[in-house]
Design a protein around this motif. Sequence first.
Motif, PDB file in Angstrom:
ATOM      1  N   ARG A 260       6.153   3.912   1.674  1.00  0.00           N
ATOM      2  CA  ARG A 260       6.402   5.206   2.476  1.00  0.00           C
ATOM      3  C   ARG A 260       7.622   4.597   3.631  1.00  0.00           C
ATOM      4  N   ALA A 261       7.211   3.549   4.249  1.00  0.00           N
ATOM      5  CA  ALA A 261       7.927   3.166   5.111  1.00  0.00           C
ATOM      6  C   ALA A 261       9.086   1.900   4.538  1.00  0.00           C
TER       7      ALA A 261
ATOM      8  N   GLU B 245       3.919  15.418  -1.917  1.00  0.00           N
ATOM      9  CA  GLU B 245       3.177  14.199  -2.557  1.00  0.00           C
ATOM     10  C   GLU B 245       2.003  14.137  -3.031  1.00  0.00           C
TER      11      GLU B 245
ATOM     12  N   SER C 192       0.919  -0.957  -0.139  1.00  0.00           N
ATOM     13  CA  SER C 192       0.107   0.053   0.254  1.00  0.00           C
ATOM     14  C   SER C 192       1.010   1.356  -0.185  1.00  0.00           C
ATOM     15  N   ALA C 193       0.230   2.457  -0.003  1.00  0.00           N
ATOM     16  CA  ALA C 193       1.466   3.965  -0.022  1.00  0.00           C
ATOM     17  C   ALA C 193       1.732   3.465   1.223  1.00  0.00           C
ATOM     18  N   ASN C 194       1.060   3.568   2.726  1.00  0.00           N
ATOM     19  CA  ASN C 194       1.943   3.837   3.637  1.00  0.00           C
ATOM     20  C   ASN C 194       2.773   3.061   3.423  1.00  0.00           C
ATOM     21  N   GLU C 195       3.175   1.489   2.673  1.00  0.00           N
ATOM     22  CA  GLU C 195       4.009   0.775   3.125  1.00  0.00           C
ATOM     23  C   GLU C 195       5.657   1.232   2.227  1.00  0.00           C
TER      24      GLU C 195
ATOM     25  N   TRP D 282      11.732  11.891   2.646  1.00  0.00           N
ATOM     26  CA  TRP D 282      10.209  12.586   2.164  1.00  0.00           C
ATOM     27  C   TRP D 282       9.833  13.638   1.826  1.00  0.00           C
TER      28      TRP D 282
ATOM     29  N   TRP E  20      -0.737   8.488  -8.018  1.00  0.00           N
ATOM     30  CA  TRP E  20      -0.185   8.630  -6.317  1.00  0.00           C
ATOM     31  C   TRP E  20       1.953   9.415  -6.542  1.00  0.00           C
TER      32      TRP E  20
END
Length: 488
Positions: free
Chosen positions: A337-338, A350, A332-335, A347, A372
């Motif tokens: 990022r991580a 976005e 996912s987008a969160n993952e 970062w 995204w």
Amino acid sequence: MEGSLSQIVSAPGFLAAQEDLICLHCRQPLELQSHQELFLCRRCPVSYPMPGGIPVLLKDSSTYITSMFSQYSRHLLSESQLAKELEISAEKNPRRKNMLLNWKQAMDGNSLYIKEIQDTLQKSADINQLASLLLQPSEISYATGFDYLRRDWCWLPEGEQEIEAIEQNIESQIARYAPDFDNVLIIGAGAGRVAWDMRKQFSRVFAMDKSFLMAHQFHRLFKEDIRFFEINTKNLMHNGDGIRMHRASLLPPWESEQILPEMDTVNYFVGDALSVPIRDHSLSCILSVYFTDLVPLRSYLGEIKRLLKPGGLFIHFGPLDYHFENLSDRLSANEVRAEFSAAGFSWGTEKEVISTHLKSSVSMVYKTYKNWMFSVNRKPDTDYSAGLIESSVIRLKREVLYETKGSITVDTELLKEVNIALPAGDTYQGADSVLDILRLVDGQKTISEVVDMLATEYDLSSQSSRREVVDIIRSLIDKEIIQIIPSC
Ligand SMILES: C[S@@+](CC[C@H](N)C(=O)[O-])C[C@H]1O[C@@H](n2cnc3c(N)ncnc32)[C@H](O)[C@@H]1O
């Protein structure tokens, strides 16, 4: 389709770029042999062919070329079978005869271009390998399509809108976050429009795609236009839209009288994002446009980090519309990022950019993506080699675990590659000379003494070759394999 053009000469631009290109086996610089149409490694006996003037810079270029040749042979065979079936159907369906025969004609027209590619590959294909590869299923996607060519180079309003949405957004990130404007790499560059337009921002552009078709389309436009057919068999209001003939050209229609530009500072080659033939820490920027969801991010994040300069910029543009099967890689987008944070990126910004994707104005159906877009900068590594001078005394920092790879034939022992395990679980890839350096590092010798001793085995007569050894020592220090003993 325009006349056959098996020879696409693009060597001058690559001559200037060769300093940055490295062998995928021993990581030493490549040298362009334009008269033979290949890149040669300056150190190990590996060569990289350039069918039709297009460099194929893959670990096993020969198998790739042969396998693509066999893939195109199978494609042409199945297209000709389909064309025959259309002809038979046309006879049986008098009311749809014209439509069916138009589709057949369009398929035949597109096959002429694919045949040109097949002929180009045949010259470099390895006939001995062919029999085994003919039985293998097709592996590489994007090997036969014209959709990206239509969006990028046909100057249609719907295509131009999509290009503008991409370029406006990434250009604003570049202006804000790029550390400098030396060079950029576009991974999975497709038909190459974004890469070509990036020449206005960067002194050098590297464009890379694993599909020979994509690279060929881009190279071909520098010689002449490509005429091809868009074939629509459903979602049509009018029969006449079942086929549309397009003309792809490097210059827009309002500039068509101008002389075609040279490829010059843009270097488009066939390559794989998993193993990129470009020097460590040499790129200002990497662009991933509609690519991050094609190949699992974790499989090439290490490459992105290796390639970018400290402070270098990575930009992603597109959805996470995963095209691979393995669910554990569908982040996912969160993952995402991580993953970037854990890999040492800071970062940037976005944004969501809504745009159509590969829209055709004659179809009732098209995709709209909530793209995204994000940008991240590679944080500088701890600079362990700061203050390094030739009189610095060096020693191993810890036990070094390594693996070597090589091969022996009747006449000669071929290339050797060394993989050194790094503390963070990564590996340092180098040539076997790295081991010779490590054997000399004993906590007593200075760097210049190590280089002098190495010169008894290697030709280090030029200043630049001595500097190369010092650079290797510097990178071994930065990777915490060697350390400088502080002078008291
Ligand atoms: C969805 S298309 C996008 C093309 C281009 N970025 C654009 O937006 O116009 C993805 C491209 O990635 C290429 N590709 C797939 N796997 C690749 C790999 N491992 N290394 C490099 N390119 C790859 C495909 O051949 C294809 O051209």
